[in-house]
Every structure is written in structure tokens, then in C-alpha cells.
Design an enzyme around this catalytic site. Structure first.
Site, PDB file in Angstrom:
ATOM      1  N   TYR A 173       0.867  -1.179   0.000  1.00 61.03           N
ATOM      2  CA  TYR A 173       0.000   0.000   0.000  1.00 61.03           C
ATOM      3  C   TYR A 173       0.900   1.225   0.000  1.00 61.03           C
ATOM      4  O   TYR A 173       1.817   1.331   0.811  1.00 61.03           O
ATOM      5  CB  TYR A 173      -0.894   0.021   1.245  1.00 61.03           C
ATOM      6  N   GLU A 174       0.597   2.193  -0.879  1.00 59.00           N
ATOM      7  CA  GLU A 174       1.535   3.292  -1.123  1.00 59.00           C
ATOM      8  C   GLU A 174       1.816   4.171   0.095  1.00 59.00           C
ATOM      9  O   GLU A 174       2.796   4.892   0.117  1.00 59.00           O
ATOM     10  CB  GLU A 174       1.043   4.148  -2.278  1.00 59.00           C
ATOM     11  N   LEU A 175       0.956   4.131   1.096  1.00 57.58           N
ATOM     12  CA  LEU A 175       1.195   4.925   2.302  1.00 57.58           C
ATOM     13  C   LEU A 175       2.468   4.485   3.011  1.00 57.58           C
ATOM     14  O   LEU A 175       3.017   5.205   3.828  1.00 57.58           O
ATOM     15  CB  LEU A 175       0.044   4.771   3.308  1.00 57.58           C
TER      16      LEU A 175
END
Lengths: 303, 261
Positions: free
Chosen positions: B55-57
């Protein structure tokens, strides 16, 4: 001996966010968004700011709606759970705000270049895309070693980065955990840093776990105590995401008039952290509080 | 074991099950917002228990989140993650070519799978509509081994040429990606409210591969803004299995993402 950086949020914003500043916010992406500090910027009616970030969730939209912003350098501006955000749309469509279109990778490389003290970073993203048409910080270059076409991303050095963390000491040494997004790059690239924290703790607490320090105090300009300062975004270990608030904001920002009413209630009328907590209410805070705790094993830093 | 198709499901549930089926066991999946969040949870709990979610976070998961989540930053998605990290760490994995598959959505897509989530209208003229922008979508479309597009199928969204390429597909077809310098990848599948579309291996033009139960190829063509080609072996998209729907409804108990309308 380090300087004490402890300050009220009001003084921190007043001193370190002058009109015309380039401000990085929301660097952890969907968590730890410094809403309390953003609202203080709105209350102090700052003007001609440049906002820098990856995705912003709704804080950028709120600051834009308050008329504080001239320029945005970001990958995504909207409301994560509902889609578009209206103040941003209105401002860009009217030509009131200039937009530099990044991706999450290009904005992290821009800040990393700033953090590394060089003029650009190469990347392999965005080639063939129209980001190059609406972002003057992107150019194609040829790799001197392989001959490959690469994207060069110009450095961004914010005047001030504002982060919200779980705990910090009065000297600005800050512990943060969870997903960090582009927080490290943004802090290292930035001239000033304002830290808002759920808790102000003794320096011994921070020193006990140096790997968890997201930024060392000597780089920090001000640290302010702001419990629930990231609400409605989540803070690992403290409170969950207030989905209802994000969903309600979609309605509350649909027209400029609705947004003004929202701002009068949630920003302008709030004169202290305590008033915000009263507005939020104990029932809501109890509902959002972390209930299932999950503590780490201890780590031994001894010698 | 025979898979028992469900009789009663929503269009979104069918799309999520189609998304989940694109994930192979052991894939490294860059998971996007909304329906892909559920698609990954579903694949993990059915046929792809060894898939890794990125997940890009700054989150990497080898297990499904322990409770339903509406956004990827919800705290259950951080609980017992395999790794909590910086966005740039995960973008580095992506840039190296270590991500097998990613999912993105959009407002406009064209016949070569270019995606627009930024501007409707001409960016050099008056802007008609400003959309949120790339986020990580441009990076996923540029750098994953392949990506899957999830869209509502409407004529105004399926346009001959997008107004703005936020996330590159195959440009104007054939070897465009190589010519502009993209290292790999491209869209493999478009999952819509009406069917599944794939890309001609040579020209890279979108081709209708399957229609959802109750939908005709004619209906899909009528909702597409260019003369859409149809595969010789056009099939019907399999309905979600009972087992898939049961799992899916645990991940979205209120139907926040998967109810109709």
C-alpha cells in the site's frame, strides 16, 4: 544543551508560516494529518501559500477554501473516501490556484533531492504521461551510464514542514510510528519543521528508542501539544479514522456557502485545543479511541 | 470441488470477484483505493493466501486486515503488518520491477488503455473539470509488471482519446511504451460494470473479452466511445461463487463499497 522548542500552536504558526510560505503537510498520507495546525493557518488567514504533499485527503481542500493558497505541488487533492473535493475543484477551475501535477513517486523524489542537497533525482515513472505538461519540475534526461530515458524531478525545499506525531519532547525530538509516507524526506528537505504531538513526554522516553525518532530535535523549529490534533485522520496507538467526518465534509463543502458554515463552526469558532475537544464530544472520542491495543516487544539498545 | 455460482449479487461484487481472480498466489500486489482494497482481501482469503499486499502509504501486508477497512490507512490495516515503511521504499520496489500486479481506477480511459484522473477539457485552454490527480496511479501504470483498470462503463468515460494522460497505457499503440522509455508493463485487463476487456497483443487496442451475466456485447459497444472490437472467443464473466460472496460480505459488512447505487 539543546534549545527548548515548546510553543503554543498559535505562536508556532504565527512565527514559522509567514504569508507566501511553501508548506508541506499530510506527509504520512492518510494517517497523522496535522489538521489542528492546518486549522490554525486558516484562523490566522495566511495568504499566498504554496501547499506541498503527496495525497492530501481533505486538509488541502479546507486551507484552499479559506483563501490561503496560491499554488499546489501535489500528487492528489481530494477526499479519500468520497473522491473529488470541491474547494480544490472550484479554485483550479476558476484559475485562482496554480497546480503542479506530481505523482507520489515524483513528489517523494523531489523532496528526497531536497533532503540530499542536490538539484534533482532521476526516476523511471511518468514517461509518456501528460504530467510533463502541467509540471515544470519534470524533464526527460538521458542516463549517462545506460543511455536510458529517465524522468528528472527537480528538488523541492519547503520553507516549513508540519507533521503530527504520537509523542515528542520539549526539544522537538519526535517519535512517530505507523506508515510514514514521505515524512522523512519532507522534514529533511525543509528549512523549518513544526511538530504537533498527541503527548509531550520527557527526553528520556524519546532517547529510549532512537530508531523511532522521525526527526531529530535540532532540525525542529517548534513543537506544540495538540491532543486529537490529527482528527479526523487516524493516529496509530491513539484513535481511529473518523469516517463520518470525511463523509459529512463532502456535503459541507459542496458549495462555498456550505463550506463557510462548516468553517465558522469547526475552525473560526474554535479558540483552543480544549474547545475543539468539546466540539468533538466525549462520546465521539470514546467511539474513535483505540480499543484493541497491540504493544511492541522491548528492544535492547544497551552496550 | 465444484464452484457454486451465486444467484444474487451486485455489479460491484462481481467486479471485486473478477479483480480478486486476477491475483495469483504469491503475487506482490500494489493495492489501490476502493474496490481493489476488497479484491485483495478476497483473494487472500480464498485462492491466493500467499499474496503480498503493498500500500503506497508505506504498508506491506502478508495477511488480510483483521477487521473490515474502508480506507488503506485504517488502523486494522496497520495491525501486524509485515512492514511499515516510507512511500519511497515501496516505490523503489515498484521501480525495480518487483511488483507483479496493481489496480487503478479512473474518470476517462481510451482505446489504448491510457487513463485520465486529472483534467476534463484542454489543459491549455479553460479547464472544464479538475479531478483529484495521479496519487500513485501514474507510478503503478508506469512501473508494475501489469496493471488492471477498474471503471464504470459509460460512453463519456470510454473515449477515443483521453483529454490528459495521467497514467500511461499503451499511448497510441504498438511499441509506444518502449519508445517513450517506460521499462515494462501496461494494462492487462479493464474490469467494468458491463464486462472485461483485454488488449490485442500486437496493436495494444482494447478488445471486449467477456460480458457480465445479463449484458450483451451490443450494450457494451453502445456504451463505448469508439468502434470496440470483440474477441472471437467472447465469453460470459463467471458470477462470483457463494464462497467468494460470503468472504466478501465479511470485508464490507455494510455494503459501503459493494451495494448498488
Amino acid at each position: 544543551m539543546s534549545d527548548v522548542k515548546f510553543s503554543s500552536l498559535e505562536d508556532a504558526v504565527s512565527r514559522f508560516v509567514p504569508d507566501g510560505s511553501a508548506v508541506a503537510l499530510g506527509t504520512a498520507q492518510e494517517t497523522l494529518i496535522p489538521f489542528a495546525a492546518g486549522h490554525e493557518i486558516m484562523r490566522q488567514k495566511k495568504r499566498n501559500l504554496t501547499l506541498i504533499g503527496p495525497i492530501s485527503d481533505i486538509l488541502f481542500d479546507q486551507i484552499i477554501g479559506a483563501g490561503c493558497v496560491a499554488r499546489i505541488r501535489a500528487a492528489w487533492v481530494g477526499n479519500v473516501i468520497t473522491g473529488s473535493s470541491y474547494n480544490f475543484r472550484r479554485a483550479v477551475e476558476a484559475g485562482d490556484v496554480e497546480m503542479e501535477d506530481h505523482s507520489n513517486l515524483t513528489v517523494s523524489m523531489a523532496l528526497r533531492a531536497g533532503a540530499m542537497g542536490i538539484s534533482f533525482m532521476p526516476a523511471r515513472t511518468a514517461l509518456g504521461s501528460d504530467l510533463f505538461r502541467t509540471n515544470g519540475s519534470l524533464k526527460t534526461i538521458t542516463c549517462p551510464f545506460t543511455g536510458d530515458t529517465l524522468t528528472a524531478v527537480a528538488a523541492i525545499k519547503p520553507d516549513v514542514t508540519i507533521i503530527h506525531v504520537q509523542r515528542a519532547d520539549a526539544y522537538g525530538n519526535a517519535h512517530s510510528w505507523g506508515n510514514l509516507g514521505i515524512t522523512r524526506e519532507a522534514c529533511l528537505a525543509s528549512r523549518h519543521i513544526i511538530v504537533t504531538a498527541e503527548e509531550i513526554v520527557s527526553p528520556e522516553v524519546i532517547r529510549s528508542d532512537p530508531n523511532r525518532v522521525v526527526i531529530p530535535g535540532f532540525k525542529v523549529s517548534a513543537v506544540a501539544h495538540a491532543p486529537w490534533g490529527a482528527h479526523p485522520s487516524p493516529v496509530p496507538g491513539y484513535y481511529n479514522r473518523d469516517h463520518d467526518a470525511f463523509i459529512a465534509y463532502q456535503r459541507d463543502s459542496k458549495t462555498p456557502e456550505a463550506f463557510d458554515r462548516w468553517k465558522a463552526n469547526w475552525v473560526d469558532a474554535v479558540r483552543s485545543n480544549g474547545e475543539y475537544l468539546n466540539l468533538l464530544g466525549e462520546k465521539k472520542m470514546a467511539e474513535l479511541a483505540v480499543k484493541y491495543h497491540a504493544l511492541t516487544e522491548v528492544a535492547d539498545y544497551g552496550y | 470441488m465444484a464452484i457454486k455460482p451465486a444467484k444474487d449479487y451486485t455489479a460491484a461484487e462481481l467486479m471485486v470477484s473478477a479483480a480478486a481472480r486476477e491475483i495469483s498466489d504469491g503475487d506482490v500486489v500494489f493495492v489501490g483505493m476502493r474496490l481493489p482494497l476488497l479484491g485483495f482481501q478476497l483473494a487472500k482469503s480464498t485462492h491466493a493466501p500467499n499474496a503480498i499486499g503493498v500500500y503506497e502509504l508505506g504498508i506491506v501486508r502478508e495477511t488480510a486486515a483483521p477487521e473490515p477497512i474502508l480506507t488503506m490507512g485504517d488502523l486494522p490495516n496497520l495491525y501486524h503488518a509485515q512492514w511499515l515503511a516510507d512511500t519511497a521504499d515501496l516505490m523503489g520496489l515498484l521501480q525495480q520491477g518487483l511488483v507483479d500486479l496493481s489496480f487503478i481506477g479512473g474518470a476517462q480511459v481510451d482505446r489504448y488503455g491510457n487513463l485520465n484522473t486529472s483534467y476534463i477539457g484542454d489543459v491549455d485552454g479553460p479547464i472544464q473539470t479538475r479531478l483529484p490527480g495521479s496519487g500513485g496511479a501514474c507510478d503503478l501504470a508506469s512501473l508494475a509488471k501489469r496493471h488492471i483498470i477498474i471503471m464504470t462503463h459509460q460512453k463519456r468515460r470510454f473515449v477515443p482519446r483521453v483529454d490528459y494522460i495521467t497514467s500511461p497505457g499503451y499511448g497510441d499503440g504498438y511499441d509506444w511504451r518502449q519508445r517513450v522509455g517506460l521499462p515494462r508493463g501496461g494494462p492487462s485487463t479493464v474490469i467494468t460494470t458491463l464486462g472485461l476487456l483485454r488488449f490485442d497483443p500486437e496493436s495494444k487496442e482494447m478488445v471486449l473479452a467477456s460480458v457480465h451475466p445479463g449484458v450483451t456485447a451490443e450494450e457494451v459497444r453502445a456504451n463505448t466511445g469508439w468502434p470496440l472490437k470483440t474477441a472471437d472467443d467472447l465469453t460470459e464473466t463467471p458470477a462470483p461463487a457463494e464462497e467468494e460472496l460470503r468472504a466478501l460480505r465479511q470485508f464490507d459488512p455494510q455494503g459501503f463499497w459493494t451495494s448498488d447505487g
